[in-house]
Scaffold this motif. Structure first.
Motif, PDB file in Angstrom:
ATOM      1  N   LEU A 215      26.715  40.706  32.238  1.00  0.00           N
ATOM      2  CA  LEU A 215      26.554  39.254  32.232  1.00  0.00           C
ATOM      3  C   LEU A 215      27.396  38.670  33.369  1.00  0.00           C
ATOM      4  O   LEU A 215      28.611  38.510  33.225  1.00  0.00           O
ATOM      5  N   PRO A 216      26.807  38.384  34.508  1.00  0.00           N
ATOM      6  CA  PRO A 216      27.531  37.669  35.563  1.00  0.00           C
ATOM      7  C   PRO A 216      27.801  36.231  35.106  1.00  0.00           C
ATOM      8  O   PRO A 216      26.889  35.548  34.620  1.00  0.00           O
ATOM      9  N   ILE A 217      29.043  35.776  35.253  1.00  0.00           N
ATOM     10  CA  ILE A 217      29.443  34.463  34.733  1.00  0.00           C
ATOM     11  C   ILE A 217      30.257  33.736  35.795  1.00  0.00           C
ATOM     12  O   ILE A 217      31.235  34.278  36.316  1.00  0.00           O
ATOM     13  N   ALA A 218      29.874  32.504  36.100  1.00  0.00           N
ATOM     14  CA  ALA A 218      30.536  31.734  37.148  1.00  0.00           C
ATOM     15  C   ALA A 218      30.883  30.340  36.645  1.00  0.00           C
ATOM     16  O   ALA A 218      30.267  29.823  35.709  1.00  0.00           O
ATOM     17  N   ASP A 219      31.884  29.722  37.286  1.00  0.00           N
ATOM     18  CA  ASP A 219      32.172  28.314  37.069  1.00  0.00           C
ATOM     19  C   ASP A 219      32.552  27.698  38.405  1.00  0.00           C
ATOM     20  O   ASP A 219      32.170  28.213  39.457  1.00  0.00           O
ATOM     21  N   LYS A 220      33.323  26.627  38.412  1.00  0.00           N
ATOM     22  CA  LYS A 220      33.655  25.936  39.658  1.00  0.00           C
ATOM     23  C   LYS A 220      34.748  26.636  40.466  1.00  0.00           C
ATOM     24  O   LYS A 220      34.929  26.313  41.646  1.00  0.00           O
ATOM     25  N   THR A 221      35.469  27.573  39.857  1.00  0.00           N
ATOM     26  CA  THR A 221      36.581  28.210  40.569  1.00  0.00           C
ATOM     27  C   THR A 221      36.524  29.730  40.572  1.00  0.00           C
ATOM     28  O   THR A 221      37.121  30.352  41.445  1.00  0.00           O
ATOM     29  N   GLU A 222      35.822  30.349  39.614  1.00  0.00           N
ATOM     30  CA  GLU A 222      35.826  31.800  39.498  1.00  0.00           C
ATOM     31  C   GLU A 222      34.426  32.327  39.229  1.00  0.00           C
ATOM     32  O   GLU A 222      33.568  31.603  38.697  1.00  0.00           O
ATOM     33  N   VAL A 223      34.235  33.617  39.549  1.00  0.00           N
ATOM     34  CA  VAL A 223      33.002  34.299  39.174  1.00  0.00           C
ATOM     35  C   VAL A 223      33.363  35.708  38.716  1.00  0.00           C
ATOM     36  O   VAL A 223      34.122  36.418  39.385  1.00  0.00           O
TER      37      VAL A 223
ATOM     38  N   PHE B 180      32.832  47.278  44.990  1.00  0.00           N
ATOM     39  CA  PHE B 180      32.537  46.235  44.010  1.00  0.00           C
ATOM     40  C   PHE B 180      32.298  44.902  44.715  1.00  0.00           C
ATOM     41  O   PHE B 180      31.418  44.123  44.320  1.00  0.00           O
ATOM     42  N   SER B 181      33.052  44.616  45.747  1.00  0.00           N
ATOM     43  CA  SER B 181      32.886  43.383  46.505  1.00  0.00           C
ATOM     44  C   SER B 181      33.355  43.595  47.932  1.00  0.00           C
ATOM     45  O   SER B 181      34.148  44.498  48.209  1.00  0.00           O
ATOM     46  N   VAL B 182      32.865  42.760  48.847  1.00  0.00           N
ATOM     47  CA  VAL B 182      33.260  42.808  50.258  1.00  0.00           C
ATOM     48  C   VAL B 182      33.341  41.382  50.773  1.00  0.00           C
ATOM     49  O   VAL B 182      32.651  40.487  50.273  1.00  0.00           O
ATOM     50  N   PRO B 183      34.168  41.132  51.794  1.00  0.00           N
ATOM     51  CA  PRO B 183      34.167  39.796  52.408  1.00  0.00           C
ATOM     52  C   PRO B 183      32.934  39.630  53.283  1.00  0.00           C
ATOM     53  O   PRO B 183      32.574  40.537  54.049  1.00  0.00           O
TER      54      PRO B 183
ATOM     55  N   PRO C  65      36.808  38.583  43.956  1.00  0.00           N
ATOM     56  CA  PRO C  65      37.817  37.806  44.685  1.00  0.00           C
ATOM     57  C   PRO C  65      37.218  36.554  45.327  1.00  0.00           C
ATOM     58  O   PRO C  65      36.037  36.520  45.693  1.00  0.00           O
ATOM     59  N   ASP C  66      38.055  35.525  45.471  1.00  0.00           N
ATOM     60  CA  ASP C  66      37.577  34.252  46.004  1.00  0.00           C
ATOM     61  C   ASP C  66      36.962  34.389  47.389  1.00  0.00           C
ATOM     62  O   ASP C  66      36.063  33.627  47.758  1.00  0.00           O
ATOM     63  N   HIS C  67      37.437  35.345  48.165  1.00  0.00           N
ATOM     64  CA  HIS C  67      36.984  35.478  49.552  1.00  0.00           C
ATOM     65  C   HIS C  67      35.822  36.463  49.697  1.00  0.00           C
ATOM     66  O   HIS C  67      35.456  36.807  50.830  1.00  0.00           O
TER      67      HIS C  67
ATOM     68  N   VAL D 246      29.357  35.113  44.475  1.00  0.00           N
ATOM     69  CA  VAL D 246      30.078  34.705  45.678  1.00  0.00           C
ATOM     70  C   VAL D 246      31.272  33.831  45.303  1.00  0.00           C
ATOM     71  O   VAL D 246      31.108  32.785  44.669  1.00  0.00           O
ATOM     72  N   GLY D 247      32.473  34.250  45.715  1.00  0.00           N
ATOM     73  CA  GLY D 247      33.683  33.477  45.459  1.00  0.00           C
ATOM     74  C   GLY D 247      33.747  32.205  46.292  1.00  0.00           C
ATOM     75  O   GLY D 247      33.106  32.086  47.337  1.00  0.00           O
ATOM     76  N   ARG D 248      34.562  31.246  45.844  1.00  0.00           N
ATOM     77  CA  ARG D 248      34.550  29.909  46.452  1.00  0.00           C
ATOM     78  C   ARG D 248      35.082  29.884  47.882  1.00  0.00           C
ATOM     79  O   ARG D 248      34.705  29.009  48.672  1.00  0.00           O
ATOM     80  N   LYS D 249      35.944  30.828  48.254  1.00  0.00           N
ATOM     81  CA  LYS D 249      36.454  30.860  49.623  1.00  0.00           C
ATOM     82  C   LYS D 249      35.537  31.646  50.562  1.00  0.00           C
ATOM     83  O   LYS D 249      35.819  31.763  51.757  1.00  0.00           O
ATOM     84  N   ALA D 250      34.446  32.160  50.022  1.00  0.00           N
ATOM     85  CA  ALA D 250      33.469  32.884  50.830  1.00  0.00           C
ATOM     86  C   ALA D 250      32.231  32.044  51.098  1.00  0.00           C
ATOM     87  O   ALA D 250      31.265  32.529  51.685  1.00  0.00           O
ATOM     88  N   THR D 251      32.238  30.764  50.681  1.00  0.00           N
ATOM     89  CA  THR D 251      31.077  29.903  50.848  1.00  0.00           C
ATOM     90  C   THR D 251      31.365  28.795  51.851  1.00  0.00           C
ATOM     91  O   THR D 251      32.515  28.447  52.121  1.00  0.00           O
ATOM     92  N   ALA D 252      30.300  28.209  52.374  1.00  0.00           N
ATOM     93  CA  ALA D 252      30.437  27.194  53.405  1.00  0.00           C
ATOM     94  C   ALA D 252      30.971  25.873  52.860  1.00  0.00           C
ATOM     95  O   ALA D 252      31.608  25.115  53.594  1.00  0.00           O
ATOM     96  N   ASP D 253      30.720  25.573  51.595  1.00  0.00           N
ATOM     97  CA  ASP D 253      31.121  24.284  51.033  1.00  0.00           C
ATOM     98  C   ASP D 253      32.179  24.397  49.944  1.00  0.00           C
ATOM     99  O   ASP D 253      32.468  23.406  49.263  1.00  0.00           O
ATOM    100  N   GLY D 254      32.765  25.586  49.766  1.00  0.00           N
ATOM    101  CA  GLY D 254      33.788  25.759  48.738  1.00  0.00           C
ATOM    102  C   GLY D 254      33.242  25.898  47.342  1.00  0.00           C
ATOM    103  O   GLY D 254      34.008  25.918  46.366  1.00  0.00           O
ATOM    104  N   ALA D 255      31.929  26.021  47.222  1.00  0.00           N
ATOM    105  CA  ALA D 255      31.316  26.195  45.905  1.00  0.00           C
ATOM    106  C   ALA D 255      31.391  27.652  45.476  1.00  0.00           C
ATOM    107  O   ALA D 255      31.397  28.560  46.308  1.00  0.00           O
TER     108      ALA D 255
END
Length: 615
Positions: A178-186, A305-308, A215-217, A32-41
Motif C-alpha cells: 500500500l503506497p501511502i502519501a501526504d503533504k510531507t511524506e510518502v 529502493f529509491s534514487v534521486p 527519502p524527500d529527495h 516521489v518525495g517533496r524535495k524531488a519535485t518541481a513544486d515541493g509537492a
C-alpha cells in the motif's frame, strides 16, 4: 438492420478485452518525495490494472458515530470484530468499485499493489483486507477515512492487521503493498499474512508488516513484488514495522538469528520479468544518470529502493512515464522486424494488442508500465504550503494511461457528475457513462491501426492536459484569495464549479472521440467523420463565489452503505436536484447533465426495511 443496432454490435467488438499481457491484475506505482519535485509537492502516481471498469466518487465525512465501538463486517450482516469509537471520519475521494485507492480531504492518498508472499503465511481466519465489501474491514478505506497523515495511516493499518488478522480476500495466497502519501511524506507499506494456523484468540499478531519511507529527495517504485530490503527498526523516521518482524520469520524457518535480514527475501515471493522491467524502466526514466541496467531475470537481484531523480519531477513527467510502453528502448516491440514493412513501421506496430496478432507474427509482448488492462490511473499531488481545500488534488482518469486524459479533482468538492460516479453497467454498453467511453477509445486503439489511432489520441490528450496545467496556477491563486477573504466553504464552491465543469467537458469530448475514431478506423468512412478532431472545451475559470452554485443546493448528506453490496450510495431524497447553473457541454450533452436520477442500492434497502444509514 438499423444503424443503432449496427453501432451497438460494432461497439461490442471494440470493448473486447485485449488480453495481450501476462498478469493483468498487476499495478505500477511511482512515489516521489517533496524535495524531488518541481513544486515541493509529494507526488504519487498509480495504475490499477485489473482489466475492469470502475468509478470515482465522494464519501462524506461523519461525526455521528457516538462513543461506542463500531461493528466490523464483511457483508453488511455478520459482525467479525469492532473498531474503536470514532470521533469522526474524513471526506474521501475514492477510486474503483471497491475502494481500490483514493485521497482524503487532508491530502492522504493510498494506492494498491498485489505482491506475492512466501507459502505458509495465509490464514483463512483473517478479517481485514486491502479492500472489502464493507468499509469497516477495508484497510484502504480505514486509512483514508481515519488518518490525517501518511505515517498515521501506516500505523492505523498496521494495528488493524495485528488486531484482526490479514487475508487478501481477492487472492488469499497474496500479500499487499500500500503506497501511502501526504503533504510531507510518502511511504511504502507491505503486509503479509500471520501463518496458516493463526486464529484471533492465539494472542499473536494477525500479520507481519513493514513500511519504508521514500527519502524527500528521491523517487521509488512498486511493481507487484516486495521492494523493502534491509530494515532498521531503530530508525523510526525511515522504518515502521510490526512487533513480530523477526519472531515470525524465526518461527516459520524463513530466517535465523545472526543471518542478514532482508525483508523481501524473508517474506516476499519470487518476482518475474514483468516486475523487474517495470522497476528498471521507471527508475531509468527519472534517473538515467544512475546507469541502471535492465534485468530480465528477477533472481539476478533487485533495483535500489529509491534514487534521486536527475531533474525535479512534475505531474506532467509522471503522466509520460505512466504512459510508457518501452518505446525507444531495447524492449520496444514496435521496432521489432516483424512490424517493419518495406523498411517502414507498420500502422499495426504496437506494444500491446490482440494476442492473435502476436501469435501470427511470432513476437512476445512485454509487461509494460502502461497496459490496456488498466481500470484507472491517478496522480496525487499534495502541497504543504497550501491549505487543505486547495493544496491537495488527484489527477484521475478511467482506463489505461496511454489513451486517457487525466482530470484534476480536489477531494473537498461537494459533488461529482453522475456520469463519472455511477458504477458502470456491465450488462450493456452505456455511452452515457464516461468509463465506457474511455474504455472504447482504448480498445479502438488496441484493436485497430494502433499507430494511426494513437496519433489522433495524443493530439486529443496533449492540448487538454496542457490547458489543465496552465489553468491550475490561476485557479489556485483565485482560490487562495477567496480562502483568505471568505473562508474554506467558499473555496469548496469555487473548486466544485471548476471540477464539475471540467469533468463534464472531458466526458462529452470522449463521447465525441469514440464516434470520430469509429468513423475514421472502424466503420472505414472517414468522410462521414466530424471535420475536425474533438477537443476538450475547458470551462471558464470561476472568479466570483457569489455567482457560483448556490451552496444551499448541496444538502448535507450522510454516508449510506448498501448492506448487501458494500457500495457507498446516497439515497435520492438526500441528493441535490438538477442544477441549471451547471453549464452543459457542447455536443451530446444530455448524457452528462447532473440529475436526480439514480439507481441507489441504499434507497431500495430503505424502502424494503424502513431503515437507513450504516447498520
Amino acid at each position: 438492420m438499423s444503424w443503432e443496432k449496427t453501432k451497438v454490435m460494432l461497439l461490442a467488438v471494440c470493448t473486447a478485452a485485449p488480453g495481450t499481457q501476462p498478469e493483468l491484475s498487476a499495478c505500477t506505482t511511482i512515489l516521489v518525495g517533496r524535495k524531488a519535485t518541481a513544486d515541493g509537492a509529494v507526488l504519487m502516481s498509480s495504475s490499477c490494472d485489473g482489466n475492469q471498469m470502475g468509478r470515482v466518487y465522494l464519501v462524506p465525512g461523519r461525526d455521528d458515530y457516538g462513543d461506542r465501538p463500531v461493528p466490523m463486517t464483511r457483508n453488511g450482516r455478520d459482525t467479525v470484530g469492532h473498531l474503536p469509537p470514532l470521533e469522526r471520519t474524513h471526506r474521501c475521494l475514492v477510486f474503483g468499485a471497491g475502494t481500490l485507492g483514493g485521497m482524503n480531504e487532508h491530502g492522504v492518498s493510498i494506492a494498491l499493489e498485489y505482491i506475492p508472499m512466501r507459502e505458509g503465511l495465509t490464514s483463512q481466519a483473517g478479517v481485514v483486507s486491502p479492500y472489502s465489501s464493507h468499509w469497516t474491514t477495508s484497510l484502504i478505506a480505514n486509512g483514508l477515512m481515519r488518518a490525517r497523515t501518511a505515517r498515521q495511516a501506516v500505523q492505523l493499518i498496521g494495528a488493524m492487521v495485528e488486531d484482526h488478522g490479514f487475508l487478501y480476500t481477492w487472492a488469499g495466497d497474496a500479500g499487499v503493498a500500500l503506497p501511502i502519501a501526504d503533504k510531507t511524506e510518502v511511504w511504502l507499506l507491505e503486509i503479509f499474512g500471520p501463518e496458516r494456523g493463526w486464529t484471533a484468540d492465539s494472542g499473536q499478531p494477525g500479520g507481519v508488516w513493514c513500511a519504508q519511507r521514500v527519502p524527500d529527495h528521491a523517487v521509488g517504485v512498486s511493481a507487484n513484488r516486495s521492494r523493502i530490503g534491509r530494515v532498521d527498526p531503530d530508525d523510526p523516521e525511515t522504518f515502521l514495522a510490526s512487533a513480530n518482524l523477526y519472531s515470525l520469520a524465526r518461527q516459520m524457518g524463513f530466517w535465523e538469528e545472526g543471518q542478514p535480514f532482508v525483508w523481501h527475501e524473508v517474506y516476499g515471493g519470487a518476482g518475474n520479468r514483468g516486475n523487474a522491467l517495470r522497476e528498471w524502466r521507471v527508475l531509468s526514466q527519472l534517473a538515467p544518470s544512475q546507469g541502471l541496467a535492465p534485468r530480465s531475470d528477477p533472481a539476478s537481484g533487485t533495483f535500489p529502493f529509491s534514487v534521486p531523480p536527475d531533474h525535479p519531477v512534475t505531474v506532467a513527467r509522471l503522466m509520460a512515464v505512466m504512459r510508457d510502453g518501452y518505446e525507444d528502448s531495447e524492449f520496444d516491440l514496435t521496432a521489432d522486424p516483424a512490424f517493419q514493412v518495406e523498411g517502414e513501421k507498420s500502422p499495426l506496430a504496437r506494444p500491446w494488442g490482440p494476442p492473435e496478432l502476436f501469435d501470427l507474427l511470432e513476437v512476445e509482448p512485454e509487461r509494460t508500465i502502461s497496459t490496456p488492462a488498466s481500470n484507472f490511473v491517478f496522480i496525487s499531488q499534495a502541497r504543504q504550503a497550501m491549505p487543505d481545500p486547495i493544496g491537495s488534488l488527484a489527477w484521475f482518469a478511467h482506463g489505461p494511461a496511454a489513451t486517457s486524459c487525466l482530470v484534476p479533482i480536489y477531494p473537498g468538492v461537494r459533488e461529482l457528475p453522475d456520469a463519472w460516479t455511477t458504477a458502470p453497467d456491465l450488462t450493456r454498453i452505456d455511452r452515457g457513462q464516461v468509463a465506457w467511453n474511455y474504455r472504447l477509445v482504448a480498445n479502438l486503439a488496441n484493436q485497430l491501426r494502433y499507430q494511426d489511432v494513437m496519433q489522433d489520441v495524443r493530439q486529443f490528450l496533449e492540448p487538454a492536459e496542457a490547458a489543465f496545467f496552465a489553468r491550475q496556477t490561476e485557479l489556485e491563486a483565485t482560490a487562495l484569495r477567496v480562502y483568505e477573504s471568505q473562508g474554506a466553504e467558499a473555496v469548496r464552491d469555487l473548486l466544485t464549479e471548476y471540477v464539475q465543469g471540467s469533468l463534464n467537458q472531458v466526458g462529452a469530448a470522449y463521447d465525441q472521440l469514440v464516434d470520430y475514431l469509429m468513423f475514421q478506423y472502424l466503420y472505414d468512412r472517414p468522410d462521414l467523420a466530424p471535420a475536425t478532431r474533438p477537443q476538450v472545451k475547458h470551462p471558464a475559470l470561476p472568479t466570483n463565489p457569489a455567482n457560483m452554485l448556490n451552496r444551499q443546493t448541496f444538502h448535507p448528506v450522510l454516508q449510506f452503505l448498501a448492506p448487501h453490496t458494500g457500495e457507498w450510495s446516497i439515497p435520492s431524497r438526500h441528493r441535490p436536484t438538477e442544477r441549471t447553473s451547471l453549464t452543459p457541454p457542447a455536443g451530446p450533452s444530455k448524457r452528462f447533465v447532473v440529475r436526480d436520477v439514480h439507481r441507489s442500492h441504499a434507497s431500495a434497502w430503505e424502502r424494503k426495511t424502513g431503515r437507513s444509514g450504516v447498520p
